[in-house]
Design a protein around this motif. Structure first.
Motif, PDB file in Angstrom:
ATOM      1  N   UNK A   1       0.855  -1.180   0.000  1.00 36.16           N
ATOM      2  CA  UNK A   1       0.000   0.000   0.000  1.00 36.16           C
ATOM      3  C   UNK A   1       0.895   1.235   0.000  1.00 36.16           C
ATOM      4  N   UNK A   2       0.485   2.264  -0.734  1.00 35.96           N
ATOM      5  CA  UNK A   2       1.284   3.480  -0.792  1.00 35.96           C
ATOM      6  C   UNK A   2       0.410   4.711  -0.910  1.00 35.96           C
ATOM      7  N   UNK A   3       0.959   5.836  -0.487  1.00 37.62           N
ATOM      8  CA  UNK A   3       0.257   7.106  -0.597  1.00 37.62           C
ATOM      9  C   UNK A   3       1.268   8.219  -0.825  1.00 37.62           C
ATOM     10  N   UNK A   4       0.925   9.155  -1.711  1.00 37.20           N
ATOM     11  CA  UNK A   4       1.746  10.330  -1.984  1.00 37.20           C
ATOM     12  C   UNK A   4       0.910  11.576  -1.735  1.00 37.20           C
TER      13      UNK A   4
ATOM     14  N   UNK B   1       5.744  10.736   0.767  1.00 35.52           N
ATOM     15  CA  UNK B   1       5.334   9.387   0.395  1.00 35.52           C
ATOM     16  C   UNK B   1       5.384   8.457   1.599  1.00 35.52           C
ATOM     17  N   UNK B   2       4.360   7.621   1.722  1.00 38.46           N
ATOM     18  CA  UNK B   2       4.306   6.584   2.747  1.00 38.46           C
ATOM     19  C   UNK B   2       4.065   5.243   2.072  1.00 38.46           C
TER      20      UNK B   2
ATOM     21  N   UNK C   1      14.670   9.002   1.315  1.00 41.06           N
ATOM     22  CA  UNK C   1      13.776   7.888   1.621  1.00 41.06           C
ATOM     23  C   UNK C   1      14.381   7.040   2.720  1.00 41.06           C
ATOM     24  N   UNK C   2      13.556   6.667   3.684  1.00 39.10           N
ATOM     25  CA  UNK C   2      13.979   5.778   4.763  1.00 39.10           C
ATOM     26  C   UNK C   2      12.959   4.646   4.863  1.00 39.10           C
TER      27      UNK C   2
ATOM     28  N   UNK D   1       9.104   5.785   4.317  1.00 39.16           N
ATOM     29  CA  UNK D   1       8.713   7.201   4.227  1.00 39.16           C
ATOM     30  C   UNK D   1       9.702   7.903   3.313  1.00 39.16           C
ATOM     31  N   UNK D   2       9.180   8.758   2.446  1.00 38.99           N
ATOM     32  CA  UNK D   2      10.039   9.497   1.537  1.00 38.99           C
ATOM     33  C   UNK D   2       9.553  10.910   1.335  1.00 38.99           C
TER      34      UNK D   2
END
Length: 381
Positions: free
Chosen positions: A89-92, A101-102, A135-136, A119-120
């Motif tokens: 799953x991702x979200x920007x 970004x998650x 990004x981490x 997280x980015x």
């Protein structure tokens, strides 16, 4: 370095851009890998949708169905089959010239469970001619062993990446990125073994379990470039250097050529070349001199001295409106790669048996070829 399955779908990554949400789309894909006694295939589904003008969400389902036996498994175990299911799953979120970004990914097998959180942030500068990205990610794995209910181990992975993307001219884009990874915990495969000289064995050697260090730190530096040619085609190039605390050093070079055949880009052709070479881990050996010869020991061929080369071709076809789903832009894409692996100090122990009198440590070095196919349908929403 990434194992073979990780290299199956490797393509030159897109360059980061700020202040633009990803394109809405839906993809359905079938992927297949065959080589070295292993077959991996399965489907994948991806959907990305925007919410308003500032939020984009995505969901991905990916399956690996694995069967067969690699050369080292053939020597110590029977062929096997298993399935890996991955959900992402991702979200920007777009904020002025920045994109947050998650991401979350769960990967599950019958003896392995992995969860990764990421997280980015990317920020555009100078009219978006420059983009800085950070990004981490954190991963937590649970490792089990089939047939042994008492076996349960854990591993953690922390990854940090920093990139700088620069539009140099109207035709040239360049990027520099650095990445560092810290792994800790149980890092070896619970099924793998190393071999050691044993004069009392019929083959001249016996096996014992692998034993890896519980920490691994790695760093990578990559330089990428993309240039638009006068006749609407484009060429991409990448060089990546990798080094880790286990003694592995690697160089990777890739080239990708993209060529639209028509003004409306109804047909797009791609060609790819990749060259990779690495030195093995400090505690790797194809044949140890005796039982418990070293504090740490490995015989995984992916930790040996080896090189690989691959060539790939791809074609994308924009479907006519009468064949398109949902009255949207539809493309059908087919990509094929051939990969050749050549191991310098990993030997093929399957040559033993019957009347074969090859001495331990004098077996031929191992090499094999593999085919990778990706077929997918994309719908731009």
């Amino acid at each position: 370095m990434p194992y073979i399955a990780g290299t199956l779908l490797a393509v030159l990554s897109g360059f980061a851009t700020a202040a633009v949400l990803p394109t809405e789309r839906a993809d359905s894909m079938y992927h297949s890998y065959s080589g070295g006694g292993i077959t991996i295939d399965g489907p994948s589904l991806l959907v990305r949708k925007n919410i308003g003008n500032s939020v984009s969400v995505s969901a991905n389902y990916y399956v690996d169905m694995i069967s067969g036996a690699s050369v080292d498994v053939e020597a110590t175990a029977s062929p096997y089959s298993e399935q890996r299911d991955e959900y992402s799953l991702g979200a920007d979120y777009l904020v002025d010239q920045a994109t947050l970004s998650l991401g979350y990914t769960n990967s599950s097998e019958n003896d392995y469970e992995a969860n990764t959180y990421s997280f980015g942030i990317s920020q555009g500068f100078f009219g978006d001619l420059s983009t800085l990205g950070l990004k981490v990610s954190y991963g937590s794995d649970d490792v089990y062993r089939n047939g042994d209910d008492s076996f349960a181990e854990q591993a953690e992975h922390r990854r940090y990446a920093l990139s700088w993307n620069q539009i140099l001219t109207q035709k040239l884009i360049a990027e520099v990125s650095v990445e560092t990874v810290a792994d800790e915990g149980y890092l070896n495969n619970p099924y793998r073994s190393v071999r050691y000289l044993d004069p009392f064995s019929g083959n001249g050697f016996s096996y014992q379990p692998e034993l890896y260090p519980t920490t691994r730190n790695s760093d990578a530096l990559a330089v990428r470039g993309k240039y638009r040619l006068p006749y609407r085609a484009a060429v991409k190039g990448e060089y990546r250097y990798y080094a880790d605390s286990w003694g592995v050093r690697a160089d990777n070079i890739e080239f990708l050529y993209t060529h639209p055949l028509e003004e409306k880009d109804q047909w797009i052709l791609e060609g790819k070349l990749r060259f990779y070479q690495q030195t093995g881990a400090d505690f790797y050996s194809d044949l140890f001199p005796y039982l418990n010869a070293t504090s740490f020991r490995a015989r995984d061929k992916e930790l040996s001295d080896y090189s690989s080369a691959s060539i790939g071709f791809g074609v994308s076809y924009l479907l006519p409106d009468r064949w398109s789903l949902l009255d949207r832009r539809n493309t059908v894409n087919l990509h094929w790669d051939y990969m050749l692996f050549d191991y310098d100090n990993f030997r093929d122990v399957t040559v033993h048996g019957g009347e074969n009198t090859v001495l331990a440590g004098e077996e031929p070095t191992y090499s094999f070829g593999a085919n990778v196919v990706r077929l997918y349908w994309s719908v731009w929403l």
